[in-house]
Design a protein around this motif. Structure first.
Motif, PDB file in Angstrom:
ATOM      1  N   SER A  37       0.816  -1.219   0.000  1.00 23.62           N
ATOM      2  CA  SER A  37       0.000   0.000   0.000  1.00 23.62           C
ATOM      3  C   SER A  37       0.848   1.267   0.000  1.00 23.62           C
ATOM      4  CB  SER A  37      -0.956  -0.002   1.203  1.00 23.62           C
ATOM      5  OG  SER A  37      -1.820  -1.110   1.144  1.00 23.62           O
ATOM      6  N   SER A  38       1.945   1.239  -0.730  1.00 23.13           N
ATOM      7  CA  SER A  38       2.827   2.407  -0.747  1.00 23.13           C
ATOM      8  C   SER A  38       2.668   3.262  -1.987  1.00 23.13           C
ATOM      9  CB  SER A  38       4.289   1.944  -0.646  1.00 23.13           C
ATOM     10  OG  SER A  38       4.630   1.131  -1.758  1.00 23.13           O
ATOM     11  N   CYS A  39       1.775   2.866  -2.897  1.00 23.94           N
ATOM     12  CA  CYS A  39       1.669   3.567  -4.186  1.00 23.94           C
ATOM     13  C   CYS A  39       0.245   4.023  -4.455  1.00 23.94           C
ATOM     14  CB  CYS A  39       2.131   2.649  -5.318  1.00 23.94           C
ATOM     15  SG  CYS A  39       3.871   2.206  -5.248  1.00 23.94           S
ATOM     16  N   ILE A  40       0.152   5.002  -5.322  1.00 28.56           N
ATOM     17  CA  ILE A  40      -1.133   5.483  -5.809  1.00 28.56           C
ATOM     18  C   ILE A  40      -1.048   5.552  -7.325  1.00 28.56           C
ATOM     19  CG2 ILE A  40      -0.454   7.914  -5.578  1.00 28.56           C
ATOM     20  CD1 ILE A  40      -3.402   8.513  -4.879  1.00 28.56           C
ATOM     21  N   ILE A  41      -2.129   5.180  -7.977  1.00 26.66           N
ATOM     22  CA  ILE A  41      -2.185   5.246  -9.435  1.00 26.66           C
ATOM     23  C   ILE A  41      -3.051   6.440  -9.831  1.00 26.66           C
ATOM     24  CG2 ILE A  41      -3.216   4.154 -11.466  1.00 26.66           C
ATOM     25  CD1 ILE A  41      -2.202   1.513 -10.520  1.00 26.66           C
ATOM     26  N   GLY A  42      -2.570   7.216 -10.764  1.00 31.67           N
ATOM     27  CA  GLY A  42      -3.336   8.305 -11.352  1.00 31.67           C
ATOM     28  C   GLY A  42      -3.589   7.998 -12.814  1.00 31.67           C
ATOM     29  N   VAL A  43      -4.838   8.141 -13.233  1.00 28.84           N
ATOM     30  CA  VAL A  43      -5.226   7.841 -14.616  1.00 28.84           C
ATOM     31  C   VAL A  43      -5.990   9.028 -15.175  1.00 28.84           C
ATOM     32  CG1 VAL A  43      -6.564   6.325 -16.139  1.00 28.84           C
ATOM     33  CG2 VAL A  43      -5.380   5.367 -14.160  1.00 28.84           C
ATOM     34  N   ASP A  44      -5.681   9.399 -16.406  1.00 29.42           N
ATOM     35  CA  ASP A  44      -6.478  10.405 -17.116  1.00 29.42           C
ATOM     36  C   ASP A  44      -6.912   9.804 -18.438  1.00 29.42           C
ATOM     37  OD1 ASP A  44      -7.518  13.189 -17.574  1.00 29.42           O
ATOM     38  OD2 ASP A  44      -6.177  12.989 -19.299  1.00 29.42           O
ATOM     39  N   ALA A  45      -8.232   9.576 -18.578  1.00 32.07           N
ATOM     40  CA  ALA A  45      -8.784   9.027 -19.816  1.00 32.07           C
ATOM     41  C   ALA A  45      -9.240  10.192 -20.683  1.00 32.07           C
ATOM     42  CB  ALA A  45      -9.950   8.090 -19.509  1.00 32.07           C
ATOM     43  N   GLY A  46      -8.409  10.550 -21.636  1.00 31.21           N
ATOM     44  CA  GLY A  46      -8.702  11.682 -22.497  1.00 31.21           C
ATOM     45  C   GLY A  46      -9.427  11.267 -23.761  1.00 31.21           C
ATOM     46  N   GLY A  47      -9.697  12.230 -24.607  1.00 28.78           N
ATOM     47  CA  GLY A  47     -10.414  11.954 -25.837  1.00 28.78           C
ATOM     48  C   GLY A  47      -9.606  11.157 -26.836  1.00 28.78           C
ATOM     49  N   THR A  48      -8.291  11.206 -26.738  1.00 28.77           N
ATOM     50  CA  THR A  48      -7.429  10.501 -27.680  1.00 28.77           C
ATOM     51  C   THR A  48      -6.558   9.473 -26.978  1.00 28.77           C
ATOM     52  OG1 THR A  48      -7.365  12.484 -29.072  1.00 28.77           O
ATOM     53  CG2 THR A  48      -5.702  10.797 -29.492  1.00 28.77           C
ATOM     54  N   TYR A  49      -5.913   9.867 -25.885  1.00 32.81           N
ATOM     55  CA  TYR A  49      -5.019   8.959 -25.161  1.00 32.81           C
ATOM     56  C   TYR A  49      -5.460   8.834 -23.706  1.00 32.81           C
ATOM     57  CZ  TYR A  49      -1.798   9.052 -29.104  1.00 32.81           C
ATOM     58  OH  TYR A  49      -1.244   8.922 -30.354  1.00 32.81           O
ATOM     59  N   THR A  50      -5.158   7.665 -23.149  1.00 30.71           N
ATOM     60  CA  THR A  50      -5.305   7.433 -21.721  1.00 30.71           C
ATOM     61  C   THR A  50      -3.905   7.407 -21.112  1.00 30.71           C
ATOM     62  OG1 THR A  50      -7.381   6.209 -21.888  1.00 30.71           O
ATOM     63  CG2 THR A  50      -6.010   5.768 -19.965  1.00 30.71           C
ATOM     64  N   ASP A  51      -3.657   8.329 -20.184  1.00 31.74           N
ATOM     65  CA  ASP A  51      -2.363   8.421 -19.511  1.00 31.74           C
ATOM     66  C   ASP A  51      -2.490   7.807 -18.127  1.00 31.74           C
ATOM     67  OD1 ASP A  51      -1.591   9.871 -21.724  1.00 31.74           O
ATOM     68  OD2 ASP A  51      -1.850  11.818 -20.752  1.00 31.74           O
ATOM     69  N   ALA A  52      -1.436   7.172 -17.686  1.00 30.88           N
ATOM     70  CA  ALA A  52      -1.444   6.569 -16.355  1.00 30.88           C
ATOM     71  C   ALA A  52      -0.066   6.689 -15.733  1.00 30.88           C
ATOM     72  CB  ALA A  52      -1.870   5.099 -16.421  1.00 30.88           C
ATOM     73  N   VAL A  53      -0.040   6.951 -14.432  1.00 29.21           N
ATOM     74  CA  VAL A  53       1.217   7.015 -13.688  1.00 29.21           C
ATOM     75  C   VAL A  53       1.047   6.221 -12.392  1.00 29.21           C
ATOM     76  CG1 VAL A  53       1.820   9.287 -14.614  1.00 29.21           C
ATOM     77  CG2 VAL A  53       0.649   9.128 -12.402  1.00 29.21           C
ATOM     78  N   ILE A  54       2.148   5.691 -11.902  1.00 29.35           N
ATOM     79  CA  ILE A  54       2.163   5.101 -10.569  1.00 29.35           C
ATOM     80  C   ILE A  54       3.168   5.901  -9.753  1.00 29.35           C
ATOM     81  CG2 ILE A  54       3.870   3.323 -11.174  1.00 29.35           C
ATOM     82  CD1 ILE A  54       2.200   1.476  -9.249  1.00 29.35           C
ATOM     83  N   SER A  60       0.850  -3.225  -3.814  1.00 30.42           N
ATOM     84  CA  SER A  60       1.372  -1.948  -3.322  1.00 30.42           C
ATOM     85  C   SER A  60       0.440  -0.782  -3.613  1.00 30.42           C
ATOM     86  CB  SER A  60       2.740  -1.668  -3.958  1.00 30.42           C
ATOM     87  OG  SER A  60       2.601  -1.367  -5.337  1.00 30.42           O
ATOM     88  N   ILE A  61      -0.619  -1.038  -4.373  1.00 28.31           N
ATOM     89  CA  ILE A  61      -1.504   0.052  -4.800  1.00 28.31           C
ATOM     90  C   ILE A  61      -2.586   0.280  -3.750  1.00 28.31           C
ATOM     91  CG2 ILE A  61      -3.077   0.856  -6.592  1.00 28.31           C
ATOM     92  CD1 ILE A  61      -1.513  -1.051  -8.498  1.00 28.31           C
TER      93      ILE A  61
END
Length: 555
Positions: free
Chosen positions: A5-22, A64-65
């Protein structure tokens, strides 16, 4: 190795691309990032691909998420592009004409006065007749009753009647607005209803994606006012996510800005979103955000959106009035992904037919093996990529009727459109190479011939159109809040033989988006300001979503 449980995921689902970070929760360090195509028919597929690639990039166990925070511009993009559900609107107790984007609208007796006093009884017979007339012709319903924020009973009764007679989603204005203003409340209810089916599909896709990957922990969405909302509430209150993507944009900018005030400009594939940060915080629009031409009561970050991005359609109408956007299409450099291998040669032949007006884009059936939904789709499946003009000649339809049918097929994703875009221009100029450069160059040569331009000149012209639109929009936003929106016209007075006025933007620009590095520096120079591209600027919204989850969420 990260700990449990040390991480967080951020996701942005856009009109063209979906971006994700950990991101590591303790250090707020981005451990990995990815950018994958958004899968519109089922956004969860793109999210699965993104998170799977994240986890594969390092020794990051799924255990870890702790949290997953999602922002999206899909709702806003759908409204900008005129998509979303066809909505039937019932207006109760207010018989003045409302200019709102409803498929059908009925005025029903009823409503309340101040302090919740009933104005007149609810017109149940008129309501019943309206439901019968709309059933089968709309995909969702909106209800707005006079003074329902004081007494929502007429909206609740109407919603119950609708649920008994039709199983389509229903949204009432009292669910999102506690302020007077009948048009704004009706618009908020209607736009929310337009997004209900989209949000239902999106949330189900997210849940399926996370379950498939074994991702645990709580999941929430970013709201337009930089708060969080649980997935179930996001369905019921779709309007709260109208500015989800821009809110993540602004939150990212608020952590990056080194000056008291800065503009955050996010150039995506479908739109360019402009937000402002001041004193280390996103600036909020307390009056209610405007979506397209419609004023709502949705609380959100102060933002300005223009329908121009990396995948905006370029239409050659003549050297002085060529257009870019707001329609989003598949760039020519990526069109071969939507045709079968044997149709690639046909695609090349079709690109050579591109030209002004209706022939500026091609129509493709993305899945030739799928059953036809209409005679037009059946013909297109056999025909392969073709122009709208060819369809007109074959089908014998009027231009308006064809545009309407194509619009409906685009909504259901039975077809896709492809054409020349800024993404193609960047391929022709050898700035990026994420697709088929040969197809982009072919389109540039064909369209350039119409305008007496070589491919390089045409590509620079298209990017110049994008820069001018973004610069003008920035001025409209700043001038509208500080002086007068008419100030934006001064940007172009250098062509006047008698008048020259220089307008300089004082706040710096923070650039976000993969294409922004190739477009926004000239915009900043045009406006007389500076620009910065922070670390992870190409996935800035996903980083912003993760940061917001850390700042607002549970420890």
């Amino acid at each position: 190795m990260t700990t449990t449980s040390s991480c967080i995921i951020g996701v942005d689902a856009g009109g063209t691309y979906t971006d994700a970070v950990i991101m590591d929760r303790a250090t707020r360090t981005v451990l990995a990032s990815v950018k994958v195509p958004t899968t519109h028919a089922n956004p969860g597929i793109g999210i699965v691909h993104g998170i799977r690639q994240l986890l594969a990039k390092g020794t990051i166990p799924v255990t870890s998420i702790a949290r997953t925070v999602i922002s999206t511009t899909l709702g806003t993009n759908a409204l900008v592009e005129g998509k979303g559900a066809d909505v039937g609107l019932f207006v109760i107790g207010f018989n003045q004409r409302l200019d709102v984007p409803a498929e059908d609208m009925r005025y029903i007796p009823g409503g309340h006065k101040a302090k919740g006093i009933e104005r007149e009884p609810l017109g149940l017979e008129e309501l019943y007749d309206g439901i019968k007339a709309m059933k089968g012709h709309v995909q969702a319903y909106g209800i707005s009753s006079l003074m329902s924020f004081a007494d929502p009973s007429h909206e609740l009764v109407a919603a119950k009647a609708l649920s008994l007679l039709d199983d389509k989603p229903v949204f009432c204005s009292h669910q999102a607005s506690t302020r007077p203003g009948m048009k704004e409340r009706a618009t908020t209810a209607l736009l929310n209803a337009k997004l209900l089916p989209i949000m239902q599909t999106f949330v189900q896709g997210v849940r399926t994606a996370l379950h498939e990957l074994g991702v645990q922990g709580d999941v929430c969405m970013v709201c337009g006012d930089c708060t969080e909302i649980e997935l179930d509430r996001a369905i019921r209150q779709s309007a709260s996510t109208f500015a989800s993507g821009p809110a993540a944009t602004a939150w990212f900018g608020s952590h990056i800005a080194s000056t008291d005030t800065a503009l955050v400009v996010d150039m995506g594939g479908t739109t360019t979103d402009i937000t402002m940060v001041a004193g280390g915080k996103p600036v909020m629009d307390t009056t209610g955000m405007t979506i397209g031409q419609w004023q709502t009561h949705v609380q959100a970050v102060e933002m300005f959106t223009v329908g121009v991005g990396g995948d905006s359609l370029f239409t050659p109408l003549g050297i002085d009035n060529n257009t870019l956007g707001p329609s989003r299409v598949i760039p020519l450099c990526q069109a071969d992904q939507y045709v079968s291998p044997q149709d690639v040669a046909h695609l090349t032949d079709a690109i050579q037919q591109l030209g002004p007006k209706l022939k500026s884009s091609l129509v493709i059936v993305p899945d030739p093996a799928s059953p036809p939904h209409s005679p037009l789709v059946a013909w297109l499946r056999d025909q392969g990529p073709t122009t709208s003009e060819t369809i007109l000649q074959h089908m014998g339809q009027g231009e308006i009727a064809l545009e309407r049918e194509l619009g409906q097929l685009l909504k259901t994703r039975s077809i896709v459109q492809t054409g020349f875009t800024p993404t193609d221009a960047l391929h022709c100029l050898q700035h990026i190479a994420i697709g088929n450069t040969d197809l982009a160059m072919l389109g540039a040569r064909v369209l350039g011939t119409c305008l007496d331009m070589d491919p390089v000149t045409l590509s620079n012209h298209v990017l110049s159109l994008a820069r001018d639109k973004i610069a003008t929009t920035i001025l409209q936003y700043v001038a509208g809040r500080e002086v007068n929106q008419g100030l934006s016209s001064f940007l172009h007075t250098n062509d006047n033989p008698l008048l020259e006025i220089t307008v300089r933007l004082k706040p710096p620009i923070i650039g976000i988006g993969a294409c922004s590095r190739y477009v926004l520096p000239e915009v900043a120079e045009q406006l007389g300001t500076t620009i910065v591209f922070p670390d992870n600027f190409d996935v800035g919204n996903a980083v912003g979503a993760a940061w917001l989850g850390l700042d607002k969420g549970n420890p």
